[in-house]
Design an enzyme around this catalytic site. Structure first.
Site, PDB file in Angstrom:
ATOM      1  N   LEU A   1       0.767  -1.186   0.061  1.00 57.92           N
ATOM      2  CA  LEU A   1       0.045  -0.016   0.186  1.00 57.92           C
ATOM      3  C   LEU A   1       1.037   1.247   0.060  1.00 57.92           C
ATOM      4  O   LEU A   1       0.694   2.094  -0.905  1.00 57.92           O
ATOM      5  CB  LEU A   1      -0.808  -0.176   1.177  1.00 57.92           C
ATOM      6  CG  LEU A   1      -1.749   1.215   1.598  1.00 57.92           C
ATOM      7  CD1 LEU A   1      -2.701   1.331   0.202  1.00 57.92           C
ATOM      8  CD2 LEU A   1      -2.688   1.331   2.738  1.00 57.92           C
TER       9      LEU A   1
ATOM     10  N   GLU B   1       1.562   0.377   9.812  1.00 57.70           N
ATOM     11  CA  GLU B   1       0.001  -0.040   9.603  1.00 57.70           C
ATOM     12  C   GLU B   1      -0.797   1.014  10.299  1.00 57.70           C
ATOM     13  O   GLU B   1      -1.773   0.842  11.087  1.00 57.70           O
ATOM     14  CB  GLU B   1      -0.293  -1.365  10.183  1.00 57.70           C
ATOM     15  CG  GLU B   1       0.322  -2.478   9.330  1.00 57.70           C
ATOM     16  CD  GLU B   1      -0.096  -3.955   9.604  1.00 57.70           C
ATOM     17  OE1 GLU B   1      -1.207  -3.894  10.189  1.00 57.70           O
ATOM     18  OE2 GLU B   1       0.657  -4.661   9.430  1.00 57.70           O
TER      19      GLU B   1
END
Length: 380
Positions: free
Chosen positions: A125, A363
C-alpha cells in the site's frame, strides 16, 4: 466478554511460548545484528500452524479465533518481534484479506499455500508519496481489456523480498480518487518487477523490508480483488484487522521487557539488597505491569469483538495506539532498570526498545489512529 481462555487457546499460547523461549532466543541477537531473515524459523512456525492461524480449514488454515492469534503473537514477540511481524503480515493482511474478499478461484490458487506457510505474502500500500494518506496512490493500473498494466513503486514493504505473492493497491481512475483504486494479486516472479535494496532499519532488523518497483507488469483481470474501484475499501478493511496484530506485537514487546526487568531486579544487588527491594524500582515495575495489563485488555477486547462478528475498527485503533505507546514507554523503563547493562545487546531490552518504536509508525501511525478514533467518537 469472558476472561477465561479455553483449553485450545491455552495450548496455542503455550506452543508459541515454548518455541519462542526455546528456539527464537538462540539466534535472535545474531539475526538482529546482521539483519538475517529467519528462514528456518518461518518454516518451523508454518509447520506448527502459525502462518494461517485464522484461515478456515477448508482453505488449509488453522481455523483458530482472533484471541488465539493475539495470545500467540504476544508470546512470540516477547522474544522476537521481527518474526512476529512476518507472521502478522501473512495472517492479518494477506490471508485475511484474501479469505474475506477474494474469489473461490483466488482462494484455491493463493490462499491455500499461504495458509500452509508454503509461501509468504506481502501487502503493498505505502508509496514514497503515499504513506498516511493512502488515497494518494501514484502506482497505476491501466485497464487493457483482458489484463491490467501496473507501473509504480511501493516502499516499506514487509516480506518485500521473501514473499511470493503481493497484494497491491493501484490507481485505475485518477479522477475518481480513492474510488478509482483497485487491489490486485500479483506474483513476485512476474516480468517487470524489481526489488530495491534491503532497508537498514533501526529495529525489526531480522524482517526484510524493501521497495518494490513495477514496470509494465501484466496482471490478468481475474487477479483483481473485488469490483472495479474496491481497492481502497479492501485496504482499509484489511488494516482494521491488521491493527490487532500490531497491537499484539507491541503487547509482546512490552510484556517481554517487563519479564526481563522483573528477573533482573530480583538478581541485581545494590546497597546491600536486590534492587527490587528499592521503592524506586518496585514502583517502576508496578507501573510497567499496570500499563502492560491495560494494553492486554485492549488487544483481547478487539480480538473478541472481531470473533463475535461485531464492529471492531475503533477498538482496534484504540488497541494499536495505546499498546504501541505502552511498548515504547515500558521498554524505555526496562533499559533504565537494567542501567548500563540495558544498553548492551546481550540483555535484550535495548533491542525491544528499538523494535517498539516501529509499532507506533507502521500500519497506521499513532496520529492516524487518533483520527480514526476521534472521527468515530464525533460521528456517534
Amino acid at each position: 466478554m469472558n476472561f477465561e481462555f479455553t483449553e485450545e487457546q491455552l495450548m496455542i499460547q503455550q506452543a508459541a511460548r515454548d518455541y519462542a523461549q526455546r528456539e527464537l532466543i538462540k539466534d535472535v541477537i545474531e539475526r538482529d545484528d546482521n539483519a538475517i531473515f529467519p528462514t528456518d524459523h518461518v518454516k518451523n512456525l508454518a509447520e506448527l500452524g502459525f502462518m494461517g492461524m485464522m484461515v478456515d480449514p477448508k482453505y488449509d488454515g488453522g481455523g483458530m479465533d482472533t484471541v488465539s492469534y493475539v495470545l500467540a503473537m504476544e508470546e512470540i514477540c516477547k522474544v522476537d518481534s521481527s518474526v512476529g511481524v512476518i507472521i502478522s503480515v501473512n495472517n492479518s493482511l494477506v490471508c485475511w484479506g484474501l479469505e474475506k474478499y477474494g474469489t473461490e478461484e483466488q482462494k484455491e490458487k493463493y490462499l491455500k499455500p499461504l495458509a500452509r506457510g508454503e509461501i509468504l505474502g506481502a501487502f503493498l500500500l505505502s508509496e514514497p508519496e503515499a504513506g498516511s494518506d493512502a488515497t494518494m496512490q501514484r502506482t497505476t493500473a491501466e485497464d487493457k481489456g483482458d489484463h491490467y498494466l501496473i507501473n509504480g513503486t511501493k516502499n516499506w514493504i514487509t516480506n518485500g523480498n521473501s514473499a511470493s505473492v503481493y497484494l497491491v493497491m493501484a490507481q485505475s481512475n485518477k479522477e475518481a480518487r480513492h474510488r478509482g483504486i483497485n487491489a490486485f494479486i500479483i506474483e513476485k516472479d512476474s516480468e517487470g518487477i524489481s526489488i530495491g535494496p534491503h532497508e537498514n532499519k533501526m529495529g525489526m532488523r531480522s524482517s526484510d523490508t524493501h521497495s518494490v518497483m513495477f514496470t509494465d507488469v501484466k496482471v490478468p483481470k481475474e487477479n483483481r480483488i473485488g469490483d472495479d474501484g474496491f481497492g481502497f475499501k479492501f485496504a482499509m478493511g484489511t488494516l482494521d484487522g491488521g491493527r490487532i496484530g500490531i497491537a499484539a506485537q507491541a503487547l509482546g514487546i512490552a510484556a517481554g521487557a517487563l519479564e526481563l526487568s522483573v528477573k533482573y531486579a530480583k538478581e541485581r544487588k545494590a546497597f546491600g539488597t536486590e534492587i527490587a527491594n528499592h521503592q524506586a524500582i518496585s514502583f517502576m515495575l508496578a507501573d510497567m505491569a499496570t500499563q502492560t495489563e491495560a494494553a492486554r485488555y485492549f488487544c483481547l477486547k478487539s480480538a473478541w469483538l472481531k470473533d463475535q462478528g461485531k464492529a471492531y475498527g475503533t477498538s482496534s485503533a484504540m488497541a494499536k495506539v495505546h499498546t504501541s505507546e505502552t511498548a515504547m514507554w515500558v521498554t524505555t523503563k526496562a533499559v533504565q532498570i537494567h542501567g548500563g547493562y540495558g544498553y548492551v545487546k546481550e540483555y535484550h531490552v535495548e533491542r525491544l526498545m528499538r523494535d517498539a518504536k516501529l509499532t507506533e509508525i507502521y500500519e497506521g501511525t499513532s496520529e492516524i489512529q487518533r483520527i480514526v478514533i476521534s472521527r468515530a467518537l464525533l460521528k456517534d
